[in-house]
Every structure is written in structure tokens, then in C-alpha cells.
Write an enzyme that holds these catalytic residues in place. Structure first.
Site, PDB file in Angstrom:
ATOM      1  N   LYS A  14       0.959  -1.200  -0.125  1.00 25.52           N
ATOM      2  CA  LYS A  14      -0.077  -0.151   0.013  1.00 25.52           C
ATOM      3  C   LYS A  14       0.884   1.068  -0.089  1.00 25.52           C
ATOM      4  O   LYS A  14       0.745   2.254  -0.668  1.00 25.52           O
ATOM      5  CB  LYS A  14      -1.090  -0.081   1.326  1.00 25.52           C
ATOM      6  CG  LYS A  14      -1.755   1.114   1.399  1.00 25.52           C
ATOM      7  CD  LYS A  14      -3.092   0.942   2.309  1.00 25.52           C
ATOM      8  CE  LYS A  14      -2.599   0.828   3.842  1.00 25.52           C
ATOM      9  NZ  LYS A  14      -2.301   2.085   4.356  1.00 25.52           N
ATOM     10  N   SER A  15       1.872   1.391   0.802  1.00 20.68           N
ATOM     11  CA  SER A  15       2.775   2.500   0.990  1.00 20.68           C
ATOM     12  C   SER A  15       3.399   2.611  -0.477  1.00 20.68           C
ATOM     13  O   SER A  15       3.535   3.800  -0.943  1.00 20.68           O
ATOM     14  CB  SER A  15       3.883   2.464   2.218  1.00 20.68           C
ATOM     15  OG  SER A  15       3.231   2.137   3.356  1.00 20.68           O
TER      16      SER A  15
ATOM     17  N   ARG B 188       2.964   5.842  -3.341  1.00 23.88           N
ATOM     18  CA  ARG B 188       4.090   6.985  -3.528  1.00 23.88           C
ATOM     19  C   ARG B 188       4.398   6.666  -5.001  1.00 23.88           C
ATOM     20  O   ARG B 188       4.779   7.623  -5.781  1.00 23.88           O
ATOM     21  CB  ARG B 188       5.201   6.371  -2.938  1.00 23.88           C
ATOM     22  CG  ARG B 188       5.070   6.744  -1.421  1.00 23.88           C
ATOM     23  CD  ARG B 188       6.274   6.122  -0.599  1.00 23.88           C
ATOM     24  NE  ARG B 188       6.366   6.538   0.709  1.00 23.88           N
ATOM     25  CZ  ARG B 188       5.482   6.310   1.946  1.00 23.88           C
ATOM     26  NH1 ARG B 188       4.275   5.574   1.597  1.00 23.88           N
ATOM     27  NH2 ARG B 188       5.562   6.863   3.032  1.00 23.88           N
TER      28      ARG B 188
ATOM     29  N   ARG C 200      -8.184  12.363  12.553  1.00 24.26           N
ATOM     30  CA  ARG C 200      -6.928  11.989  12.774  1.00 24.26           C
ATOM     31  C   ARG C 200      -6.037  13.290  12.568  1.00 24.26           C
ATOM     32  O   ARG C 200      -6.152  14.136  11.977  1.00 24.26           O
ATOM     33  CB  ARG C 200      -6.320  10.897  11.753  1.00 24.26           C
ATOM     34  CG  ARG C 200      -7.090   9.563  11.898  1.00 24.26           C
ATOM     35  CD  ARG C 200      -6.607   8.406  11.159  1.00 24.26           C
ATOM     36  NE  ARG C 200      -5.449   8.090  11.234  1.00 24.26           N
ATOM     37  CZ  ARG C 200      -4.791   7.440  10.425  1.00 24.26           C
ATOM     38  NH1 ARG C 200      -5.300   6.654   9.429  1.00 24.26           N
ATOM     39  NH2 ARG C 200      -3.400   7.190  10.686  1.00 24.26           N
TER      40      ARG C 200
ATOM     41  N   SER D 193       7.190   8.752  12.213  1.00 27.06           N
ATOM     42  CA  SER D 193       6.191   8.677  11.502  1.00 27.06           C
ATOM     43  C   SER D 193       6.746   8.725  10.057  1.00 27.06           C
ATOM     44  O   SER D 193       7.198   9.854   9.691  1.00 27.06           O
ATOM     45  CB  SER D 193       5.159   9.585  11.828  1.00 27.06           C
ATOM     46  OG  SER D 193       4.436   9.805  10.526  1.00 27.06           O
TER      47      SER D 193
ATOM     48  N   ASP E 275       1.780  -1.545  11.975  1.00 29.51           N
ATOM     49  CA  ASP E 275       0.615  -1.840  11.368  1.00 29.51           C
ATOM     50  C   ASP E 275       0.316  -3.114  11.650  1.00 29.51           C
ATOM     51  O   ASP E 275      -0.971  -3.936  11.583  1.00 29.51           O
ATOM     52  CB  ASP E 275       0.492  -1.624   9.734  1.00 29.51           C
ATOM     53  CG  ASP E 275       0.375  -0.056   9.457  1.00 29.51           C
ATOM     54  OD1 ASP E 275       0.144   0.773  10.534  1.00 29.51           O
ATOM     55  OD2 ASP E 275       0.792   0.205   8.408  1.00 29.51           O
TER      56      ASP E 275
ATOM     57  N   LYS F 293      -4.377   5.723  14.977  1.00 31.14           N
ATOM     58  CA  LYS F 293      -4.426   5.037  13.436  1.00 31.14           C
ATOM     59  C   LYS F 293      -5.875   4.981  13.235  1.00 31.14           C
ATOM     60  O   LYS F 293      -6.717   5.785  13.652  1.00 31.14           O
ATOM     61  CB  LYS F 293      -4.005   3.426  13.721  1.00 31.14           C
ATOM     62  CG  LYS F 293      -2.429   3.584  13.979  1.00 31.14           C
ATOM     63  CD  LYS F 293      -1.603   4.033  12.832  1.00 31.14           C
ATOM     64  CE  LYS F 293      -0.223   3.899  13.096  1.00 31.14           C
ATOM     65  NZ  LYS F 293       0.632   4.622  12.181  1.00 31.14           N
TER      66      LYS F 293
HETATM   67  C1  S3P Z   1       2.535   4.699   6.308  1.00 30.23           C
HETATM   68  C2  S3P Z   1       3.166   5.122   7.596  1.00 30.23           C
HETATM   69  C3  S3P Z   1       2.679   4.572   8.838  1.00 30.23           C
HETATM   70  C4  S3P Z   1       1.830   3.381   8.607  1.00 30.23           C
HETATM   71  C5  S3P Z   1       0.587   3.554   7.431  1.00 30.23           C
HETATM   72  C6  S3P Z   1       1.206   3.766   6.166  1.00 30.23           C
HETATM   73  C7  S3P Z   1       3.042   5.169   4.966  1.00 30.23           C
HETATM   74  O1  S3P Z   1       1.974   5.646   9.466  1.00 30.23           O
HETATM   75  O2  S3P Z   1       0.968   3.353   9.868  1.00 30.23           O
HETATM   76  O3  S3P Z   1      -0.069   2.519   7.416  1.00 30.23           O
HETATM   77  O4  S3P Z   1       2.736   4.829   3.961  1.00 30.23           O
HETATM   78  O5  S3P Z   1       4.155   6.155   5.058  1.00 30.23           O
HETATM   79  P1  S3P Z   1       2.788   6.887  10.345  1.00 30.23           P
HETATM   80  O6  S3P Z   1       3.739   7.476   9.621  1.00 30.23           O
HETATM   81  O7  S3P Z   1       1.733   7.569  10.940  1.00 30.23           O
HETATM   82  O8  S3P Z   1       3.403   5.912  11.300  1.00 30.23           O
END
Ligand code: S3P
Length: 429
Positions: free
Chosen positions: A22-23, A27, A122, A167, A315, A342
Site C-alpha cells: 500500500k505504501s 508513492r 486524525r 512517522s 501496522d 491510527k
Molecule cells: C505509512 C506510514 C505509517 C503506517 C501507515 C502507512 C506510510 O503511518 O502506519 O499505514 O505509507 O508512510 P505513520 O507514518 O503515521 O506511522
């Protein structure tokens, strides 16, 4: 009525190809839209969160076409974006919301961002405050703490920023703003968080220096469209790693798993607990590491999880808590207060839901303590609209003595739309 998960204690056998990270998928779209030229993406995760990112960039006039796991992005660069006529809707996605704030801050368009009910609660000041120090213009509730937030793109200046939280979203928002800021930005991390942004900046041709927890990026660099291979999401694989470890007589092989070191905390925990697993990080054609993981059910022992391990598995904590209910002795999870902000408060959600199944679990200020092993029984569970709580409940139902009812499974599509399909394909009841 919710979905009844009556899996009658199957054993799990087979091979699963883990869908895109997903991340990295988010991007790939963002970088493709910022960059000049054509970007092609392979292994893209077509989930609700990632589709929200595509939708935002389409509204900015970027040409994006999706064909299953393949995406093509054509852009003349950030300078060519159009002012969106509509509000940019970021859905349930913290990554879309926070990284977009960083990107839009230094663009030359004005826009408004809003997310769903969960996103609207959030905290956004963790990104809007440092971005304001760079010169960004935001208007939003409680001094741009919550969406809806209006962004007036403007010229930004570099910043030297010491992160108050671990983060990757905050780090990435600053780095993406820094790309279009005057001067060199320095970000000092508290703990190393996932480094997909740093890796992808390099992949798109930017120069970035990473020295332990200090990252330096010079402004004014152009990104160039390229080909991105998205590895499978280890955060999705985690549900099947835990399932393979705790469902008796199971043996699973997970292929295409992203093995970026900033994400592999779940492997460290399984190994510390004594899980039977094998890892093959064979060569691949992605700019990220990836490989195959084998897991078999075995006896497990409790462990302690805290410190710099937390960002490497943040996560995965809901499903790690479930894993710990089947391990002999105490598992302590600490330094994980980030769980409270979260998609839902994941300390409360995990503790409430696992208690309903008979687990011996207690919430603490910064995590939880689990005593095992405990046989679990069925019950009526809620996902709190949080995909990872929903999937944790579904995996728990594989070992409960009676069925689990889950109020909402639709939220699982946020990160893993094929979750139940894949679960059914390895279930052998
Ligand atoms: C993410 C960073 C994390 C993670 C989120 C995805 C990202 O959050 O919990 O599911 O894609 O950079 P945080 O940066 O708030 O820790």
C-alpha cells in the site's frame, strides 16, 4: 447482521502471492504525478486507499490509466497541474492525506482536502506545523489539525526538522515539500521509520543523502518518470504469517513479499517467538527488496516488543496481539502509543475485541500485555471500520471454538480487497 466467520478450525495449506504494498503503491502514483514523463507501475494495489490517491491526482489533471495491477501515469510535472474544481477526497487514507499536504504545499495550485469520518478525527498538525515552518499556507479546523484543510500552494523554504514522532508519513510530507523548496532540508528521525519515500526519490532520479537517522534533500530537483515494480505488502502477508503459525497443521508459502528492512519487524517477532519459518530473498527486479516466506504452525513463546522495533511493525500489532494469545507466557508490547491515532484507537480496539474471545489481554498507556496460551471462543466482534482490526478478527475466527460474527468486512478493501478470496484458497476444512 455482520458476516459470520465459521471456519470450523481448518488447517491452512498452499501458496499465496501477496498483493502490492500500500505504501509503495501510493508513492508510485504521487512520484509519477510529480515527475516529468511517463511512469509505468507494475503490481499496483488496487485498494480503496490507493484508488483515493489516483482520484486526487486525476482531479489535478494528471493523466492516469489503470489496468488491473498495471498503471500508467503521464505528467508534465508538478508545474503543469490544474487547480481542481472539486474537493480532493482522501477517503480513509492517512498516507494520501498527509503526503498530499506536503506535495500541494509547494505546488502552484489551491485545493481543499477532506477525508472520511475516521480521517476527519486524525491529527494533521504533525504535518501542517512543520510545513507551515517551511512557509506553507493552510486553513483548517483547530489551526489545520483536522481536515477539511484548504491548501494554497506557495514558494517554500528548506527546514531543519527534528521529528517529535516516529512517522514515515510526517517524514515523507516534509521530504516531498522539500523537493520544491529553496535550499537543503534536513530531517532527523527519532527512530527509523519506513523509507519508501527515500528509496523512491532515488529511483525517480533525485539525489538524497541518508546517514543513519539524518536525511538531507536539496530543493529544486526534478523527478523523471520511470518504471516501478511494487513488491507485495508485508503488512498484508502478516495476517497469513500469523495464521500459518497459529492454526494447527498449517503450512503456507507467501510469495512476492516486500522485505524492506524498515518493515520486517513481524519476521523478527515470529522468529523471537520460535515460529517455524524460512525466508528466501532471491534477486528481483524491484527497487525494493522482496522474496518468499514459508511458515508452519509450531509452539510459540511470549516476547517483548518495543523501542526501534515498533515503527518496523506498527501496522502489524493487532495481528501480533492475536499471535501472542497463542504463545506460552507473557508478551509485552510497549512504546506503541502511536496506535491510538491510527484508523481507530488500536490499543482499545484490539484489547476489547480479543477479550470478547476470551484472551488474557490488558491495555497499557503505550501498548498491551498478553498472557498465553488461551483457547479462544467465538463472539460478536466489531472492526471499528478499521481494515486491520477486521482482518485480525477474521484470522482469530480460524482458531475459535465457535463462530465469530464481524459487523463490517467492507473496510478490509482499504488495504486488502482480495483478503477473503485468498483466505478461502488456502483453507482446508
Ligand atoms: C505509512 C506510514 C505509517 C503506517 C501507515 C502507512 C506510510 O503511518 O502506519 O499505514 O505509507 O508512510 P505513520 O507514518 O503515521 O506511522
Amino acid at each position: 447482521m455482520g458476516k459470520i466467520l465459521d471456519y470450523a478450525q481448518p488447517s491452512l495449506q498452499g501458496t499465496l502471492r501477496i498483493p502490492g504494498d500500500k505504501s509503495v503503491s501510493h508513492r508510485s502514483i504521487m512520484f509519477g504525478a510529480i515527475g516529468e514523463g511517463t511512469t509505468t507501475v507494475e503490481g499496483f494495489l488496487q485498494s480503496d486507499d490507493c484508488l483515493a490517491t489516483i482520484d486526487c491526482f486525476s482531479k489535478l489533471g494528471v493523466e492516469i490509466s489503470v489496468d488491473g495491477e498495471s498503471v500508467q501515469i503521464k505528467s508534465d510535472g508538478i508545474g503543469a497541474w490544474q487547480e481542481p474544481r472539486e474537493i480532493l477526497y482522501t477517503g480513509n487514507s492517512g498516507t494520501t492525506t498527509r503526503l498530499m499536504l506536503g506535495i500541494l504545499a509547494g505546488s502552484n495550485v489551491s485545493s481543499v482536502l477532506i477525508g472520511d469520518e475516521s480521517i476527519q478525527k486524525r491529527p494533521m498538525k504533525r504535518v501542517t506545523a512543520p510545513l507551515k515552518q517551511m512557509g506553507a499556507h493552510f486553513i483548517g479546523r483547530e489551526d489545520a489539525q483536522f481536515t477539511p484543510i484548504a491548501v494554497e500552494g506557495t514558494k517554500l523554504n528548506a527546514i531543519h526538522y527534528q521529528m517529535p514522532v516516529a512517522s514515515a508519513q510526517v517524514k515523507s510530507a516534509i521530504l516531498l515539500a522539500a523537493l520544491h523548496a529553496e535550499g537543503e532540508t534536513v530531517v532527523e528521525e527519532m527512530e527509523t521509520s519506513r523509507d519508501h519515500t527515500e528509496k523512491m526519490l532515488q529511483h525517480f532520479g533525485a539525489e538524497i543523502s541518508v546517514d543513519n537517522k539524518t536525511i538531507r534533500l536539496k530543493g529544486g530537483q526534478k523527478l523523471h518518470g520511470t518504471h516501478v515494480v511494487v513488491p507485495g505488502d508485508i503488512s498484508s502477508a502478516a495476517f497469513f504469517l500469523v495464521a500459518g503459525a497459529i492454526v494447527p497443521n498449517s503450512k503456507l508459502t507467501l510469495t512476492n513479499v516486500g522485505l524492506n528492512k524498515t518493515r520486517t519487524g513481524i519476521i523478527d517477532v515470529l522468529q523471537a517467538m520460535g515460529a517455524k519459518m524460512s525466508i528466501n530473498d532471491s534477486d528481483n527486479n524491484s527497487h525494493e527488496e522482496m522474496g518468499t516466506i514459508g511458515i508452519e504452525s509450531s509452539s510459540l513463546k511470549g516476547t517483548e516488543i518495543g523501542g526501534d522495533l515498533i515503527p518496523r511493525l506498527i501496522d502489524e500489532i493487532p495481528v501480533i496481539a492475536l499471535l501472542a494469545t497463542q504463545a506460552e507466557g507473557k508478551t509485552i508490547i510497549k512504546n506503541a502509543e502511536e496506535l491510538k491515532v491510527k484508523e481507530t484507537n488500536r490499543i482499545d480496539a484490539v484489547v476489547n475485541e480479543l477479550k470478547k474471545l476470551g484472551a488474557n489481554i490488558t491495555a497499557t498507556d503505550d501498548g498491551m500485555i498478553i498472557e498465553g496460551p488461551t483457547p479462544l471462543h467465538g463472539g460478536d466482534l466489531t472492526s471499528y471500520g478499521d481494515h486491520r482490526i477486521g482482518m485480525m478478527a477474521a484470522i482469530a475466527s480460524l482458531i475459535t471454538s465457535s463462530p465469530v460474527t464481524l459487523d463490517d468486512t467492507a473496510c478490509i478493501a482499504v488495504s486488502y480487497p482480495t483478503f477473503f478470496e485468498q483466505l478461502d484458497s488456502v483453507r482446508n476444512s
